[in-house]
Design a protein around this motif. Structure first.
Motif, PDB file in Angstrom:
ATOM      1  N   THR A   1       1.327   1.880 -16.880  1.00 27.52           N
ATOM      2  CA  THR A   1       0.434   0.876 -15.960  1.00 27.52           C
ATOM      3  C   THR A   1       1.284  -0.976 -15.687  1.00 27.52           C
ATOM      4  OG1 THR A   1      -1.053   1.532 -16.998  1.00 27.52           O
ATOM      5  CG2 THR A   1      -1.722  -0.883 -16.622  1.00 27.52           C
ATOM      6  N   ALA A   2       2.594  -1.298 -16.596  1.00 30.87           N
ATOM      7  CA  ALA A   2       3.016  -1.985 -16.162  1.00 30.87           C
ATOM      8  C   ALA A   2       4.154  -2.426 -15.042  1.00 30.87           C
ATOM      9  CB  ALA A   2       4.481  -2.461 -17.358  1.00 30.87           C
ATOM     10  N   SER A   3       4.107  -1.061 -13.984  1.00 29.96           N
ATOM     11  CA  SER A   3       4.887  -1.085 -12.934  1.00 29.96           C
ATOM     12  C   SER A   3       4.056  -1.608 -12.625  1.00 29.96           C
ATOM     13  CB  SER A   3       5.522   0.292 -13.151  1.00 29.96           C
ATOM     14  OG  SER A   3       6.789   0.787 -13.650  1.00 29.96           O
ATOM     15  N   HIS A   4       2.765  -0.544 -12.037  1.00 27.99           N
ATOM     16  CA  HIS A   4       2.099  -1.463 -10.992  1.00 27.99           C
ATOM     17  C   HIS A   4       1.149  -2.947 -11.279  1.00 27.99           C
ATOM     18  CE1 HIS A   4       0.538   2.598  -9.667  1.00 27.99           C
ATOM     19  NE2 HIS A   4       0.699   3.424 -11.488  1.00 27.99           N
ATOM     20  N   ILE A   5       1.528  -2.943 -12.308  1.00 19.84           N
ATOM     21  CA  ILE A   5       1.728  -4.829 -12.184  1.00 19.84           C
ATOM     22  C   ILE A   5       2.377  -5.234 -11.518  1.00 19.84           C
ATOM     23  CG2 ILE A   5       0.510  -6.443 -13.717  1.00 19.84           C
ATOM     24  CD1 ILE A   5      -0.893  -4.658 -15.719  1.00 19.84           C
ATOM     25  N   ALA A   6       3.548  -4.966 -11.976  1.00 19.81           N
ATOM     26  CA  ALA A   6       4.336  -5.534 -11.381  1.00 19.81           C
ATOM     27  C   ALA A   6       4.773  -5.510  -9.876  1.00 19.81           C
ATOM     28  CB  ALA A   6       6.130  -4.897 -12.213  1.00 19.81           C
ATOM     29  N   TRP A   7       4.714  -4.711  -9.279  1.00 19.02           N
ATOM     30  CA  TRP A   7       4.918  -4.188  -7.516  1.00 19.02           C
ATOM     31  C   TRP A   7       4.064  -5.039  -7.043  1.00 19.02           C
ATOM     32  CZ3 TRP A   7       8.589  -2.863  -5.697  1.00 19.02           C
ATOM     33  CH2 TRP A   7       9.501  -2.105  -5.192  1.00 19.02           C
ATOM     34  N   ALA A   8       2.594  -5.159  -7.928  1.00 18.11           N
ATOM     35  CA  ALA A   8       1.636  -6.276  -7.486  1.00 18.11           C
ATOM     36  C   ALA A   8       1.824  -7.483  -7.531  1.00 18.11           C
ATOM     37  CB  ALA A   8      -0.151  -5.789  -8.313  1.00 18.11           C
TER      38      ALA A   8
ATOM     39  N   ALA B   1       0.619  -1.001  -0.022  1.00 12.08           N
ATOM     40  CA  ALA B   1       0.202  -0.179  -0.464  1.00 12.08           C
ATOM     41  C   ALA B   1       0.441   0.968  -0.274  1.00 12.08           C
ATOM     42  CB  ALA B   1      -0.719   0.126   1.395  1.00 12.08           C
ATOM     43  N   VAL B   2       2.303   1.123   0.693  1.00 16.23           N
ATOM     44  CA  VAL B   2       3.187   2.259   1.023  1.00 16.23           C
ATOM     45  C   VAL B   2       3.380   2.644  -0.438  1.00 16.23           C
ATOM     46  CG1 VAL B   2       4.801   3.092   1.689  1.00 16.23           C
ATOM     47  CG2 VAL B   2       3.718   1.514   3.602  1.00 16.23           C
ATOM     48  N   ILE B   3       3.766   1.723  -1.310  1.00 18.40           N
ATOM     49  CA  ILE B   3       4.637   1.296  -2.539  1.00 18.40           C
ATOM     50  C   ILE B   3       2.906   2.359  -3.788  1.00 18.40           C
ATOM     51  CG2 ILE B   3       5.686   0.772  -4.679  1.00 18.40           C
ATOM     52  CD1 ILE B   3       7.225  -0.931  -2.551  1.00 18.40           C
ATOM     53  N   GLN B   4       1.583   2.213  -3.367  1.00 18.48           N
ATOM     54  CA  GLN B   4       1.287   2.394  -3.711  1.00 18.48           C
ATOM     55  C   GLN B   4       0.929   3.605  -4.711  1.00 18.48           C
ATOM     56  OE1 GLN B   4       0.604  -0.269  -6.820  1.00 18.48           O
ATOM     57  NE2 GLN B   4      -1.414   0.782  -6.461  1.00 18.48           N
ATOM     58  N   ILE B   5       1.277   4.405  -3.224  1.00 19.39           N
ATOM     59  CA  ILE B   5       0.756   5.618  -2.602  1.00 19.39           C
ATOM     60  C   ILE B   5       1.254   6.331  -2.905  1.00 19.39           C
ATOM     61  CG2 ILE B   5       0.384   8.000  -1.027  1.00 19.39           C
ATOM     62  CD1 ILE B   5      -0.748   5.117   0.910  1.00 19.39           C
ATOM     63  N   VAL B   6       3.141   6.237  -2.622  1.00 18.06           N
ATOM     64  CA  VAL B   6       4.073   7.169  -3.709  1.00 18.06           C
ATOM     65  C   VAL B   6       4.253   6.921  -5.390  1.00 18.06           C
ATOM     66  CG1 VAL B   6       6.810   6.478  -3.785  1.00 18.06           C
ATOM     67  CG2 VAL B   6       5.328   6.240  -1.657  1.00 18.06           C
ATOM     68  N   ASN B   7       3.785   5.349  -5.267  1.00 17.34           N
ATOM     69  CA  ASN B   7       3.831   5.753  -7.503  1.00 17.34           C
ATOM     70  C   ASN B   7       2.764   6.287  -7.793  1.00 17.34           C
ATOM     71  OD1 ASN B   7       5.700   3.733  -7.411  1.00 17.34           O
ATOM     72  ND2 ASN B   7       4.639   2.208  -7.774  1.00 17.34           N
TER      73      ASN B   7
ATOM     74  N   THR C   1       1.659   9.296  -6.601  1.00 16.91           N
ATOM     75  CA  THR C   1       1.934  10.086  -6.530  1.00 16.91           C
ATOM     76  C   THR C   1       3.797  11.213  -7.938  1.00 16.91           C
ATOM     77  OG1 THR C   1       3.665  10.195  -4.917  1.00 16.91           O
ATOM     78  CG2 THR C   1       2.376  10.514  -4.140  1.00 16.91           C
ATOM     79  N   ARG C   2       3.680  10.396  -8.558  1.00 15.06           N
ATOM     80  CA  ARG C   2       4.843   9.640  -9.202  1.00 15.06           C
ATOM     81  C   ARG C   2       3.476  10.179 -10.745  1.00 15.06           C
ATOM     82  NH1 ARG C   2       9.884   6.689  -8.691  1.00 15.06           N
ATOM     83  NH2 ARG C   2       9.318   6.664 -11.152  1.00 15.06           N
ATOM     84  N   SER C   3       4.175  11.168 -11.940  1.00 10.74           N
ATOM     85  CA  SER C   3       3.634  10.713 -12.921  1.00 10.74           C
ATOM     86  C   SER C   3       3.747   9.513 -14.138  1.00 10.74           C
ATOM     87  CB  SER C   3       3.491  12.421 -13.569  1.00 10.74           C
ATOM     88  OG  SER C   3       4.850  12.980 -13.452  1.00 10.74           O
ATOM     89  N   ASN C   4       4.529   9.502 -13.628  1.00 10.76           N
ATOM     90  CA  ASN C   4       5.764   9.096 -15.145  1.00 10.76           C
ATOM     91  C   ASN C   4       5.312   7.306 -15.027  1.00 10.76           C
ATOM     92  OD1 ASN C   4       7.251   9.072 -13.052  1.00 10.76           O
ATOM     93  ND2 ASN C   4       9.854   9.708 -14.545  1.00 10.76           N
ATOM     94  N   ILE C   5       5.023   7.780 -13.820  1.00  9.51           N
ATOM     95  CA  ILE C   5       4.588   5.656 -13.545  1.00  9.51           C
ATOM     96  C   ILE C   5       3.890   4.426 -14.192  1.00  9.51           C
ATOM     97  CG2 ILE C   5       3.325   5.363 -11.575  1.00  9.51           C
ATOM     98  CD1 ILE C   5       6.511   4.036 -10.599  1.00  9.51           C
TER      99      ILE C   5
END
Ligand code: HEM
Length: 236
Positions: A170-177, A156-162, A164-168
């Motif tokens: 969808t692939a990165s979100h999937i990778a973290w999940a 959840a912390v990483i999601q919140i930090v991500n 706030t970043r505009s250039n992140i």
């Protein structure tokens, strides 16, 4: 950063700085892990513990930094675009080696933190020296719930930090999940492992040796990938 990693390499004529740095560090990390195995075999429990903790922390920090620097570009940089050999070799030799390598890296990154926690729980300190306890090791249901909450909290912390970043991407979100679901899966597998290897000391030795073999195979597969990309079939 991408330009910095794309500079000419220092190991092979056709390679780049990112690939050479990555390969050199793979050599260092594997060497440290194998030396930690040698220390455990010599019954140097404390030195073994110190070395695995240092090498695992630096290895994970390096992977995160490298992953951020390349922004999931590893596959496109090391895959088809960088391979200069014939298509049949790419499909039947290079791709299986690269896939095996990526599976081994993932397994190695997951098993190291697991063994650090398991090793710490399975051992006791007597006069400054660590020894494995020859007894059953079980996780209490409350501990299991706490572990799951910590994993979810970190994600959840990483999601919140991500967010706030505009250039992140969808692939990165999937990778973290995927990374956090794998960690949660490993923690859930602990119950199965408890049944198969109830004795904590035996569990540490069996899984520890498995992990050391994974690290040695990871180095072998990364050496093959490196040789095929930058020495045998460089892109001209
Ligand atoms: C990535 C993490 C780790 C790996 C891969 C690992 C691997 C191993 C292996 C393979 C052995 C058995 C050596 C052999 O007999 O062949 C071993 C033993 C041992 N490990 Fe670990 N270990 C890890 C983390 C830890 C940690 C965090 C501790 C904390 C105290 C620890 C404490 C011990 C002890 C006390 C022994 C027994 C040494 C002896 O025989 O006296 N290990 N480990």
């Amino acid at each position: 950063m991408k330009d910095f990693l794309a500079q000419p390499g220092f190991l092979a004529q056709a390679s780049n700085f990112g690939a050479d740095l990555s390969y050199s560090l793979a050599l260092v990390f594997t060497g440290l892990f194998l030396y930690a195995w040698y220390l455990a075999k010599k019954s140097e429990g404390s030195k073994h513990r110190q070395l695995v903790i240092i090498s695992m922390s630096t290895m994970i920090l390096y992977f995160c930094a490298y992953y951020y620097a390349r922004q999931l570009g590893v596959l496109s940089l090391e895959g088809k675009e960088g391979f200069g050999g014939p298509d049949e070799i790419y499909e039947s030799v290079f791709k299986p080696i690269l896939t095996t390598h990526l599976i081994l890296v993932t397994l190695g990154l997951l098993i190291a933190p697991y063994l650090i926690v398991q090793g710490a729980r399975a051992s006791k300190k007597i006069e400054g020296q660590y020894f494995l306890k020859d007894e059953d090791q079980k996780m209490q249901p409350n501990t299991f719930k706490r572990v799951m909450l910590i994993i979810f909290g970190l994600w959840a912390v990483i999601q919140i930090v991500n967010l706030t970043r505009s250039n992140i991407s969808t692939a990165s979100h999937i990778a973290w999940a995927l990374i956090f679901s794998s960690v949660a899966l490993i923690a859930s597998l602990e119950k199965l492992v408890e049944k198969m290897l109830p004795n904590g000391a035996k569990r540490h030795r069996v899984l520890g040796r498995g992990a050391m073999i994974i690290y040695a195979l990871t180095l072998a597969s990364s050496t093959l990938t490196y040789l095929m990309l930058y020495v045998i079939y460089p892109k001209v």
